[in-house]
Scaffold this active site. Sequence first.
Site, PDB file in Angstrom:
ATOM      1  CG  PHE A   1      -7.917  15.183 -25.214  1.00  0.00           C
ATOM      2  CD1 PHE A   1      -8.091  14.955 -26.449  1.00  0.00           C
ATOM      3  CD2 PHE A   1      -8.367  14.411 -24.419  1.00  0.00           C
ATOM      4  CE1 PHE A   1      -8.886  13.640 -27.026  1.00  0.00           C
ATOM      5  CE2 PHE A   1      -9.113  13.263 -24.363  1.00  0.00           C
ATOM      6  CZ  PHE A   1      -9.370  13.208 -25.804  1.00  0.00           C
ATOM      7  CG  ASP A   2     -12.560  14.812 -24.967  1.00  0.00           C
ATOM      8  OD1 ASP A   2     -11.506  14.509 -24.935  1.00  0.00           O
ATOM      9  OD2 ASP A   2     -13.479  14.506 -25.223  1.00  0.00           O
TER      10      ASP A   2
ATOM     11  CB  ALA B   1      -1.322  11.937 -23.998  1.00  0.00           C
TER      12      ALA B   1
ATOM     13  CE  LYS C   1      -4.492   8.876 -24.781  1.00  0.00           C
ATOM     14  NZ  LYS C   1      -5.321   9.308 -23.378  1.00  0.00           N
TER      15      LYS C   1
ATOM     16  CG  ASP D   1      -2.209  16.538 -22.552  1.00  0.00           C
ATOM     17  OD1 ASP D   1      -1.655  15.254 -22.311  1.00  0.00           O
ATOM     18  OD2 ASP D   1      -3.675  16.788 -22.616  1.00  0.00           O
TER      19      ASP D   1
ATOM     20  CE1 TYR E   1      -4.103   1.760   0.767  1.00  0.00           C
ATOM     21  CE2 TYR E   1      -2.780   3.282   1.542  1.00  0.00           C
ATOM     22  CZ  TYR E   1      -4.046   3.170   1.085  1.00  0.00           C
ATOM     23  OH  TYR E   1      -4.784   4.116   1.044  1.00  0.00           O
TER      24      TYR E   1
HETATM   25  N1  F0G Z   1      -4.755  14.584 -23.015  1.00  0.00           N
HETATM   26  C1  F0G Z   1      -4.398  13.831 -24.048  1.00  0.00           C
HETATM   27  C2  F0G Z   1      -3.734  14.797 -25.352  1.00  0.00           C
HETATM   28  C3  F0G Z   1      -5.181  12.998 -24.616  1.00  0.00           C
HETATM   29  O1  F0G Z   1      -5.468  12.365 -25.889  1.00  0.00           O
HETATM   30  C4  F0G Z   1      -6.096  12.297 -23.523  1.00  0.00           C
HETATM   31  C5  F0G Z   1      -6.877  11.145 -23.814  1.00  0.00           C
HETATM   32  C6  F0G Z   1      -6.009  12.747 -22.293  1.00  0.00           C
HETATM   33  C7  F0G Z   1      -5.246  13.682 -22.062  1.00  0.00           C
HETATM   34  C8  F0G Z   1      -6.786  12.298 -21.263  1.00  0.00           C
HETATM   35  O2  F0G Z   1      -6.146  10.996 -20.730  1.00  0.00           O
HETATM   36  O3  F0G Z   1      -7.742   9.202 -21.253  1.00  0.00           O
HETATM   37  O4  F0G Z   1      -5.716   8.661 -19.848  1.00  0.00           O
HETATM   38  O5  F0G Z   1      -7.539  10.003 -18.955  1.00  0.00           O
HETATM   39  N2  F0G Z   1      -7.084  10.609 -25.152  1.00  0.00           N
HETATM   40  C9  F0G Z   1      -7.844   9.563 -25.519  1.00  0.00           C
HETATM   41  C10 F0G Z   1      -7.962   9.513 -27.056  1.00  0.00           C
HETATM   42  C11 F0G Z   1      -8.997   9.057 -24.761  1.00  0.00           C
HETATM   43  O6  F0G Z   1      -8.761   8.700 -27.620  1.00  0.00           O
HETATM   44  O7  F0G Z   1      -7.537  10.414 -27.685  1.00  0.00           O
HETATM   45  P1  F0G Z   1      -6.997   9.556 -20.438  1.00  0.00           P
END
Ligand code: F0G
Length: 458
Positions: A124-125, A216, A257, A214, A72
Site C-alpha cells: 500500500f502507498d 487492514a 478498516k 499488513d 495513562y
Molecule cells: N495498509 C493498507 C492495506 C491500507 O489500505 C492502509 C490504508 C494502510 C495500511 C494504512 O493505514 O490509513 O490507518 O494509516 N488505507 C486507506 C485507504 C487510507 O483508503 O485504502 P492507515
Amino acid sequence: MELPYAESWKIKMVEPVRKSTAEEREEWLKAAHYNVFQLKASEVYIDLLTDSGTGAMSDRQWAAMMTGDESYAGSTSFYELRDTIRRITGFEYVVPTHQGRAAENVLFSHLVHAGDYVPGNSHFDTTKGHIEARKAFAVDCTVDDARNTQLEVPFKGNVDPAKLEKALKEYGDKVPFIIVTITNNTAGGQPVSMQNLREVRALADKYGKRVVFDSARFAENAYFIKTREEGYADKTIKEICREMFDLADTMTMSSKKDGLVNMGGFIATRWEDVYEGCKKFAIPYEGYLTYGGMNGRDMAALAVGLDENTEFDMLHTRIHQVALLGKLLDEYGIPYQRPAGGHAIFVDALKVLTNVPKEEFPAQTLTVELYREAGIRACEIGYILADRDPVTRENRFGGNDFVRLAIPRRVYTDNHIRVIAAALKNVYDRRESINHGVRITWEAELMRHFTVKLEPVK
Ligand code: F0G
C-alpha cells in the site's frame, strides 16, 4: 419461497446527506485543484473516497466507549483489546498505535534500514512510503493475473512464489522480512488464498525470513477464503483468521478498516525481540505502551469491533453490497477489476477513457468526471498514487490505473449503491467525448496524491 438477503443490522441513528448543483461542483472542483482530497466533505453527496475510518459503529461499540478506561498506564481497555487480539490472531505481544501507517512507522523503524529490499504483494502507498523514506526498496511480487482486470480468478491478490523466491535469492541478507497485504488493496481489494499464505511461509522458512501481514482487511480476506477456497466452507471466520495468522510472525493493522473504528491501529507479534524493538520507537512516536496514540474508550470500541467483524453475517452484509455495485456495472458494461473485491470496486479507467493519454492521468480524470456528474467522491488508485520512481524520478506508468469506489462499512444503503452505478453509467455513456485529462502543477516528493495540485489539460 426462499427469503431474500437483508442486512445483518438495523439502523438506530441517521445523518443527513446533501446534494449539490452542477455549477457548485464546478466551482468546488476548481478550488480543490481537481484533487478530490481537497474537497470539503460538505461538498460531497456520496463519499467513496475510502473505507478507512468512515464506518458506522454499532450500539455495542458505543456502549463500550462509556466504559473505556483512560488511565495513562495499565488501562483496562488496553488489556481487553490485547486479549481480543490474542484470541483472534494468536499473537502474544500487542503495541497500539494511532493508525496503520503509525504501526508501519514503528515496526519499520526497528526493522528496515537503508539499502534493504522488502518483497511482498502490492505494498500500500503508506507502506511503500515508509520503506522508500528509509532509502529501502519495495519489491512487488504480486501475481501477473492481477494486472489483467478482466480475468476472473478467485485469489488475484496472491504473491507469486517464483517472483518472491527470485527476490529472496537476489537480495539475501538485505531482506528484513516479507510483507503480505490481506486483502490486497492496490490490486483491487483482492484476496490472498490460504494456500498462497502457506507457500509464502514455506519460502520464508527456507530463506530464514519472517513474515509480516499488513492486515487492514484481514477479516474480508477470511470471508473470501471461506466462500472461495476449497475446504473452508464449514470453518468459522474466526477459525480461518487464526489459521491465516498462524502463518505469519507479525502484523501491522489499520483498525480503521476491519476493526470497525474511526481511528486506531496496532502491531502484534509472536516474537519478543520484535516487541522489544518496537517499544523503543512506540514510546517516543506514539505514546506509552498501553495506549500508543489511542484513547481508552477507542481501544474499548476496537475490541468490540474486531469481535463483531470476524463474524460471517457482518462480512456477508458488507461484501454483498460491494458485489451489488459490481453486478450493476456489469449490466452497464463498465469494466472493473474482476471479480468484485472486498471493500471496493476498482474501475479500469484505461478501458473507459481510451482517448485520454496516460500522461494525462485517465483515472484521475474519471474521478473528476464522476464528481462533476453527481457529487460522488471516488479515489484514484493509479498513476498519481504510484508516485515517481525514487531513482529515475519518472512517473510510474507500469501498473493499473484505477478509480476506486470504496464502500464505507454500514453507512450507505443499496439505494445509494444504485445511484453510484447510474452516475458512473452517465459518465461512461459520454466517454468518447472526453479527450483530455489533467496535468500536475504541484506535487510532493512522496505520497503525492493527497496534496497534488492539478489543472485540466484543455
Ligand atoms: N495498509 C493498507 C492495506 C491500507 O489500505 C492502509 C490504508 C494502510 C495500511 C494504512 O493505514 O490509513 O490507518 O494509516 N488505507 C486507506 C485507504 C487510507 O483508503 O485504502 P492507515
